[in-house]
Design a protein around this motif. Structure first.
Motif, PDB file in Angstrom:
ATOM      1  N   MET A   1      67.749  40.097  68.524  1.00 37.98           N
ATOM      2  CA  MET A   1      66.646  41.000  68.234  1.00 37.98           C
ATOM      3  C   MET A   1      65.493  40.753  69.197  1.00 37.98           C
ATOM      4  SD  MET A   1      67.196  43.053  65.782  1.00 37.98           S
ATOM      5  CE  MET A   1      68.843  43.137  65.194  1.00 37.98           C
ATOM      6  N   ALA A   2      64.918  41.844  69.647  1.00 34.46           N
ATOM      7  CA  ALA A   2      63.766  41.743  70.541  1.00 34.46           C
ATOM      8  C   ALA A   2      62.471  41.617  69.746  1.00 34.46           C
ATOM      9  CB  ALA A   2      63.700  42.964  71.442  1.00 34.46           C
ATOM     10  N   ILE A   3      62.383  42.355  68.620  1.00 33.72           N
ATOM     11  CA  ILE A   3      61.147  42.392  67.825  1.00 33.72           C
ATOM     12  C   ILE A   3      61.486  42.318  66.350  1.00 33.72           C
ATOM     13  CG2 ILE A   3      59.119  43.770  67.218  1.00 33.72           C
ATOM     14  CD1 ILE A   3      59.398  45.127  69.963  1.00 33.72           C
ATOM     15  N   TYR A   4      60.774  41.455  65.663  1.00 36.66           N
ATOM     16  CA  TYR A   4      60.805  41.396  64.204  1.00 36.66           C
ATOM     17  C   TYR A   4      59.409  41.777  63.725  1.00 36.66           C
ATOM     18  CZ  TYR A   4      65.111  38.657  64.451  1.00 36.66           C
ATOM     19  OH  TYR A   4      66.395  38.239  64.684  1.00 36.66           O
ATOM     20  N   ALA A   5      59.304  42.844  62.953  1.00 34.27           N
ATOM     21  CA  ALA A   5      58.010  43.294  62.436  1.00 34.27           C
ATOM     22  C   ALA A   5      58.179  43.679  60.976  1.00 34.27           C
ATOM     23  CB  ALA A   5      57.485  44.462  63.251  1.00 34.27           C
ATOM     24  N   GLY A   6      58.026  42.707  60.108  1.00 37.27           N
ATOM     25  CA  GLY A   6      58.252  42.955  58.689  1.00 37.27           C
ATOM     26  C   GLY A   6      59.700  43.330  58.460  1.00 37.27           C
ATOM     27  N   ALA A   7      59.923  44.470  57.846  1.00 39.10           N
ATOM     28  CA  ALA A   7      61.287  44.933  57.575  1.00 39.10           C
ATOM     29  C   ALA A   7      61.928  45.588  58.801  1.00 39.10           C
ATOM     30  CB  ALA A   7      61.286  45.913  56.410  1.00 39.10           C
ATOM     31  N   GLU A   8      61.112  45.943  59.784  1.00 42.54           N
ATOM     32  CA  GLU A   8      61.643  46.609  60.978  1.00 42.54           C
ATOM     33  C   GLU A   8      62.110  45.581  62.004  1.00 42.54           C
ATOM     34  OE1 GLU A   8      60.448  50.075  64.208  1.00 42.54           O
ATOM     35  OE2 GLU A   8      58.901  49.231  62.925  1.00 42.54           O
ATOM     36  N   GLN A   9      63.302  45.792  62.504  1.00 37.61           N
ATOM     37  CA  GLN A   9      63.849  44.952  63.563  1.00 37.61           C
ATOM     38  C   GLN A   9      64.303  45.867  64.699  1.00 37.61           C
ATOM     39  OE1 GLN A   9      66.960  42.562  61.926  1.00 37.61           O
ATOM     40  NE2 GLN A   9      65.620  41.539  60.476  1.00 37.61           N
ATOM     41  N   VAL A  10      63.977  45.472  65.916  1.00 42.45           N
ATOM     42  CA  VAL A  10      64.299  46.288  67.076  1.00 42.45           C
ATOM     43  C   VAL A  10      65.135  45.443  68.038  1.00 42.45           C
ATOM     44  CG1 VAL A  10      63.353  47.658  68.978  1.00 42.45           C
ATOM     45  CG2 VAL A  10      62.118  47.531  66.816  1.00 42.45           C
ATOM     46  N   THR A  11      66.291  45.959  68.404  1.00 40.86           N
ATOM     47  CA  THR A  11      67.132  45.252  69.368  1.00 40.86           C
ATOM     48  C   THR A  11      66.610  45.512  70.784  1.00 40.86           C
ATOM     49  OG1 THR A  11      68.659  47.082  69.723  1.00 40.86           O
ATOM     50  CG2 THR A  11      69.171  45.570  67.889  1.00 40.86           C
ATOM     51  N   TYR A  12      67.097  44.742  71.737  1.00 47.17           N
ATOM     52  CA  TYR A  12      66.705  44.954  73.125  1.00 47.17           C
ATOM     53  C   TYR A  12      67.139  46.341  73.610  1.00 47.17           C
ATOM     54  CZ  TYR A  12      65.170  40.147  73.617  1.00 47.17           C
ATOM     55  OH  TYR A  12      64.490  38.974  73.480  1.00 47.17           O
ATOM     56  N   ALA A  13      68.314  46.775  73.204  1.00 48.34           N
ATOM     57  CA  ALA A  13      68.795  48.104  73.605  1.00 48.34           C
ATOM     58  C   ALA A  13      67.901  49.200  73.017  1.00 48.34           C
ATOM     59  CB  ALA A  13      70.238  48.312  73.165  1.00 48.34           C
ATOM     60  N   GLU A  14      67.508  49.060  71.756  1.00 48.86           N
ATOM     61  CA  GLU A  14      66.614  50.048  71.129  1.00 48.86           C
ATOM     62  C   GLU A  14      65.244  50.029  71.794  1.00 48.86           C
ATOM     63  OE1 GLU A  14      68.372  49.945  66.560  1.00 48.86           O
ATOM     64  OE2 GLU A  14      66.823  48.520  67.147  1.00 48.86           O
ATOM     65  N   LEU A  15      64.744  48.841  72.097  1.00 46.10           N
ATOM     66  CA  LEU A  15      63.444  48.745  72.762  1.00 46.10           C
ATOM     67  C   LEU A  15      63.491  49.414  74.131  1.00 46.10           C
ATOM     68  CD1 LEU A  15      60.539  47.716  72.837  1.00 46.10           C
ATOM     69  CD2 LEU A  15      61.422  45.531  73.696  1.00 46.10           C
ATOM     70  N   PHE A  16      64.551  49.178  74.882  1.00 46.47           N
ATOM     71  CA  PHE A  16      64.692  49.801  76.193  1.00 46.47           C
ATOM     72  C   PHE A  16      64.723  51.327  76.076  1.00 46.47           C
ATOM     73  CE2 PHE A  16      67.344  51.264  79.802  1.00 46.47           C
ATOM     74  CZ  PHE A  16      66.480  50.905  80.830  1.00 46.47           C
ATOM     75  N   ALA A  17      65.464  51.839  75.091  1.00 46.70           N
ATOM     76  CA  ALA A  17      65.522  53.291  74.885  1.00 46.70           C
ATOM     77  C   ALA A  17      64.153  53.841  74.512  1.00 46.70           C
ATOM     78  CB  ALA A  17      66.552  53.633  73.802  1.00 46.70           C
ATOM     79  N   THR A  49      56.310  49.166  73.168  1.00 48.41           N
ATOM     80  CA  THR A  49      56.922  50.432  73.580  1.00 48.41           C
ATOM     81  C   THR A  49      55.985  51.227  74.476  1.00 48.41           C
ATOM     82  OG1 THR A  49      58.262  50.550  71.576  1.00 48.41           O
ATOM     83  CG2 THR A  49      57.863  52.621  72.731  1.00 48.41           C
ATOM     84  N   VAL A  50      54.749  51.410  74.038  1.00 48.00           N
ATOM     85  CA  VAL A  50      53.794  52.201  74.808  1.00 48.00           C
ATOM     86  C   VAL A  50      53.332  51.439  76.050  1.00 48.00           C
ATOM     87  CG1 VAL A  50      51.585  53.429  74.757  1.00 48.00           C
ATOM     88  CG2 VAL A  50      53.054  53.424  72.728  1.00 48.00           C
ATOM     89  N   PHE A  51      53.053  50.151  75.899  1.00 46.23           N
ATOM     90  CA  PHE A  51      52.594  49.338  77.018  1.00 46.23           C
ATOM     91  C   PHE A  51      53.624  49.359  78.148  1.00 46.23           C
ATOM     92  CE2 PHE A  51      51.806  45.602  79.527  1.00 46.23           C
ATOM     93  CZ  PHE A  51      50.429  45.445  79.517  1.00 46.23           C
ATOM     94  N   LEU A  52      54.870  49.042  77.816  1.00 51.22           N
ATOM     95  CA  LEU A  52      55.913  48.980  78.837  1.00 51.22           C
ATOM     96  C   LEU A  52      56.340  50.371  79.325  1.00 51.22           C
ATOM     97  CD1 LEU A  52      57.974  46.034  77.366  1.00 51.22           C
ATOM     98  CD2 LEU A  52      56.429  45.983  79.334  1.00 51.22           C
ATOM     99  N   GLY A  53      56.248  51.382  78.440  1.00 48.13           N
ATOM    100  CA  GLY A  53      56.540  52.754  78.863  1.00 48.13           C
ATOM    101  C   GLY A  53      55.538  53.228  79.906  1.00 48.13           C
ATOM    102  N   ALA A  54      54.269  52.889  79.714  1.00 47.23           N
ATOM    103  CA  ALA A  54      53.241  53.251  80.693  1.00 47.23           C
ATOM    104  C   ALA A  54      53.477  52.501  82.007  1.00 47.23           C
ATOM    105  CB  ALA A  54      51.853  52.935  80.144  1.00 47.23           C
TER     106      ALA A  54
END
Length: 110
Positions: A1-17, A49-54
């Motif tokens: 997992m790339a990010i753990y935020a409470g109940a939300e978890q984001v994988t590296y693939a999801e973060l990249f997308a 997401t926004v920081f790296l997208g910019a």
């Protein structure tokens, strides 16, 4: 997992997308290379997401404190950051995955 935020978890693939979709959304809104993008976000998966997208499209992400009042936000783009170069204040879709639905797809190969 790339990010753990409470109940939300984001994988590296999801973060990249998400990053690719955010880059597409910013480009669609007219953000260009070296333009500053003011980030008024709490600590959440949306921040990277926004920081790296910019950054991906060559824009300059500028994080600011989300606890400031509205008058302070208006001060940043008009005087300090853009130096009277005709700034706009815009907003993005609630979730970056909806960004590419205007007929454009995100190209993550650039």
């Amino acid at each position: 997992m790339a990010i753990y935020a409470g109940a939300e978890q984001v994988t590296y693939a999801e973060l990249f997308a998400r990053i690719c979709a955010m880059g597409t959304a910013l480009t669609t809104l007219g953000v260009r290379r070296e333009q500053r993008v003011l980030l008024i976000l709490d600590d959440s998966p949306d921040f990277p997401t926004v920081f790296l997208g910019a950054a991906r499209i060559g824009a300059v992400p500028v994080p600011v404190n989300p606890a400031l009042n509205i008058d302070d936000y208006r001060f940043f783009p008009c005087r300090q950051l853009c130096r009277r170069r005709g700034c706009r204040i815009g907003s993005l879709p609630a979730h970056p995955s909806s960004a590419g639905r205007s007929g454009r797809t995100s190209d993550c190969r650039r």
